[in-house]
Motif scaffolding. Structure first.
Motif, PDB file in Angstrom:
ATOM      1  N   MET A  30       0.793  -1.181  -0.098  1.00  0.00           N
ATOM      2  CA  MET A  30       0.068   0.044  -0.005  1.00  0.00           C
ATOM      3  C   MET A  30       1.068   1.320  -0.035  1.00  0.00           C
ATOM      4  N   ASP A  31       2.228   1.099   0.749  1.00  0.00           N
ATOM      5  CA  ASP A  31       2.882   2.214   0.624  1.00  0.00           C
ATOM      6  C   ASP A  31       3.539   2.616  -0.695  1.00  0.00           C
ATOM      7  N   GLU A  32       3.358   1.712  -1.423  1.00  0.00           N
ATOM      8  CA  GLU A  32       3.959   1.968  -2.946  1.00  0.00           C
ATOM      9  C   GLU A  32       2.836   2.701  -3.796  1.00  0.00           C
ATOM     10  N   LEU A  33       1.592   2.784  -3.391  1.00  0.00           N
ATOM     11  CA  LEU A  33       0.500   3.278  -4.110  1.00  0.00           C
ATOM     12  C   LEU A  33       0.523   4.761  -3.742  1.00  0.00           C
ATOM     13  N   ASN A  34      -0.119   5.571  -4.587  1.00  0.00           N
ATOM     14  CA  ASN A  34      -0.379   7.133  -4.386  1.00  0.00           C
ATOM     15  C   ASN A  34      -1.630   7.502  -3.511  1.00  0.00           C
ATOM     16  N   TYR A  35      -2.426   6.268  -3.112  1.00  0.00           N
ATOM     17  CA  TYR A  35      -3.553   6.255  -2.475  1.00  0.00           C
ATOM     18  C   TYR A  35      -3.518   5.489  -0.924  1.00  0.00           C
ATOM     19  N   ALA A  36      -4.099   6.276  -0.402  1.00  0.00           N
ATOM     20  CA  ALA A  36      -4.188   5.433   1.053  1.00  0.00           C
ATOM     21  C   ALA A  36      -5.569   4.833   1.136  1.00  0.00           C
ATOM     22  N   GLU A  37      -6.602   5.353   0.435  1.00  0.00           N
ATOM     23  CA  GLU A  37      -7.854   4.662   0.408  1.00  0.00           C
ATOM     24  C   GLU A  37      -8.388   4.894  -1.002  1.00  0.00           C
ATOM     25  N   PHE A  38      -8.976   3.727  -1.301  1.00  0.00           N
ATOM     26  CA  PHE A  38      -9.570   3.784  -2.965  1.00  0.00           C
ATOM     27  C   PHE A  38     -11.151   3.126  -2.641  1.00  0.00           C
ATOM     28  N   GLU A  39     -12.358   3.852  -2.765  1.00  0.00           N
ATOM     29  CA  GLU A  39     -13.490   3.278  -2.943  1.00  0.00           C
ATOM     30  C   GLU A  39     -14.340   3.451  -4.193  1.00  0.00           C
ATOM     31  N   LEU A  40     -14.692   2.495  -4.687  1.00  0.00           N
ATOM     32  CA  LEU A  40     -15.415   2.671  -5.988  1.00  0.00           C
ATOM     33  C   LEU A  40     -16.938   1.853  -5.851  1.00  0.00           C
ATOM     34  N   GLU A  41     -17.824   2.477  -6.320  1.00  0.00           N
ATOM     35  CA  GLU A  41     -19.177   1.849  -6.246  1.00  0.00           C
ATOM     36  C   GLU A  41     -19.827   2.185  -7.734  1.00  0.00           C
ATOM     37  N   VAL A  42     -20.035   1.270  -8.483  1.00  0.00           N
ATOM     38  CA  VAL A  42     -20.703   1.543  -9.735  1.00  0.00           C
ATOM     39  C   VAL A  42     -22.137   0.579  -9.831  1.00  0.00           C
ATOM     40  N   GLU A  43     -23.193   1.578 -10.057  1.00  0.00           N
ATOM     41  CA  GLU A  43     -24.346   0.678  -9.965  1.00  0.00           C
ATOM     42  C   GLU A  43     -24.962   0.810 -11.299  1.00  0.00           C
ATOM     43  N   TYR A  44     -25.480  -0.329 -11.516  1.00  0.00           N
ATOM     44  CA  TYR A  44     -26.432  -0.870 -13.013  1.00  0.00           C
ATOM     45  C   TYR A  44     -27.786  -0.966 -12.873  1.00  0.00           C
ATOM     46  N   ALA A  45     -28.379  -0.943 -13.759  1.00  0.00           N
ATOM     47  CA  ALA A  45     -30.042  -1.359 -13.687  1.00  0.00           C
ATOM     48  C   ALA A  45     -30.196  -2.593 -13.578  1.00  0.00           C
ATOM     49  N   GLY A  46     -31.328  -2.822 -12.790  1.00  0.00           N
ATOM     50  CA  GLY A  46     -31.557  -4.082 -12.075  1.00  0.00           C
ATOM     51  C   GLY A  46     -30.997  -4.432 -10.644  1.00  0.00           C
ATOM     52  N   ASP A  47     -30.831  -3.559  -9.881  1.00  0.00           N
ATOM     53  CA  ASP A  47     -30.111  -3.310  -8.795  1.00  0.00           C
ATOM     54  C   ASP A  47     -28.501  -4.266  -8.740  1.00  0.00           C
ATOM     55  N   ILE A  48     -27.893  -4.038  -9.700  1.00  0.00           N
ATOM     56  CA  ILE A  48     -26.690  -4.911  -9.964  1.00  0.00           C
ATOM     57  C   ILE A  48     -25.669  -3.972  -9.491  1.00  0.00           C
ATOM     58  N   GLU A  49     -24.518  -4.070  -8.657  1.00  0.00           N
ATOM     59  CA  GLU A  49     -23.499  -3.266  -8.261  1.00  0.00           C
ATOM     60  C   GLU A  49     -22.133  -3.875  -8.206  1.00  0.00           C
ATOM     61  N   TYR A 105     -23.583   2.323 -16.904  1.00  0.00           N
ATOM     62  CA  TYR A 105     -23.808   2.388 -15.395  1.00  0.00           C
ATOM     63  C   TYR A 105     -25.070   3.386 -15.256  1.00  0.00           C
ATOM     64  N   THR A 106     -25.711   3.261 -14.159  1.00  0.00           N
ATOM     65  CA  THR A 106     -26.591   4.192 -13.736  1.00  0.00           C
ATOM     66  C   THR A 106     -26.166   5.141 -12.614  1.00  0.00           C
ATOM     67  N   LYS A 107     -25.080   4.933 -12.102  1.00  0.00           N
ATOM     68  CA  LYS A 107     -24.470   5.827 -10.930  1.00  0.00           C
ATOM     69  C   LYS A 107     -22.827   5.107 -10.760  1.00  0.00           C
ATOM     70  N   PHE A 108     -22.111   6.224 -10.664  1.00  0.00           N
ATOM     71  CA  PHE A 108     -20.859   6.071 -10.678  1.00  0.00           C
ATOM     72  C   PHE A 108     -20.346   6.870  -9.334  1.00  0.00           C
ATOM     73  N   ASP A 109     -19.317   6.289  -8.439  1.00  0.00           N
ATOM     74  CA  ASP A 109     -19.041   6.960  -7.156  1.00  0.00           C
ATOM     75  C   ASP A 109     -17.601   6.640  -6.799  1.00  0.00           C
ATOM     76  N   LEU A 110     -16.789   7.580  -6.825  1.00  0.00           N
ATOM     77  CA  LEU A 110     -15.346   7.200  -6.657  1.00  0.00           C
ATOM     78  C   LEU A 110     -14.561   8.042  -5.716  1.00  0.00           C
ATOM     79  N   GLU A 111     -14.331   7.469  -4.317  1.00  0.00           N
ATOM     80  CA  GLU A 111     -13.662   8.263  -3.663  1.00  0.00           C
ATOM     81  C   GLU A 111     -12.102   7.859  -3.222  1.00  0.00           C
TER      82      GLU A 111
END
Length: 181
Positions: free
Chosen positions: A73-92, A159-165
């Protein structure tokens, strides 16, 4: 009463003689006959010792895995990576890779597109190479980031919703959110 006791004694003696053999041959002990008898308490203690040893080995593996994950993890530029992508039909498709302040790494994958759910080292081993490929900076615009993430994670673009933190190693947080109807 004496007759009953005498008959019982005679019956028991007969069974012993039959079991030992009454043909006058001396029975030599075999390996089976010499198998040591282990008390239930001893068996239980041995089982607990084995379980304890297995638990210690598993704990050592978890510690070793955590140390390896922290190092990577120390080799990455990120300390935290959260991705949520939603699709039709309650698929995530939801993933999280986070370096915790307590010195551990949290990794999880919840992918209803492919019916996959992983946690811990298994999730980390799958996510790390993908997150490592990403070259997201704070100056990038939303469309560039979304395109790069979908391509890297091999996700459909409808996708119907894209959320990246993302939390960068310097503590800076950015969020990219998009909704398609």
């Amino acid at each position: 009463m004496k007759k009953i006791i005498t008959l019982s004694f005679a019956g028991a003696l007969s069974l012993m003689l039959i079991g030992c053999g009454i043909d006058g041959q001396k029975k030599e002990p075999t390996v089976k006959d010499e198998t040591p008898v282990v008390s239930e308490n001893a068996t239980s203690a041995q089982g607990e010792a084995k379980s304890s040893g297995a638990a210690k080995t598993e704990q050592n593996n978890d510690t070793s895995n955590q140390e390896d994950m922290l190092r990577r993890m120390d080799e990455l530029n990120y300390a935290e990576f959260e991705l949520e992508v939603e699709y039709a039909g309650d698929i995530e498709y939801e993933v999280e890779l986070e370096k915790k302040s307590i010195g551990t790494v949290k990794a999880k994958i919840e992918d209803s597109l492919n019916h996959v759910e992983k946690n811990g080292t298994e999730a980390f081993d799958e996510l790390y190479p993908l997150v490592q490929k990403l070259n997201i900076s704070q100056q990038m615009d939303k469309e560039e980031v979304i395109t790069e993430v979908l391509k890297t994670f091999n996700l459909p673009t409808d996708y119907t919703k894209f959320d990246l933190e993302i939390t960068f190693n310097d503590g800076t947080k950015i969020e990219f959110e998009d909704k398609n109807k």
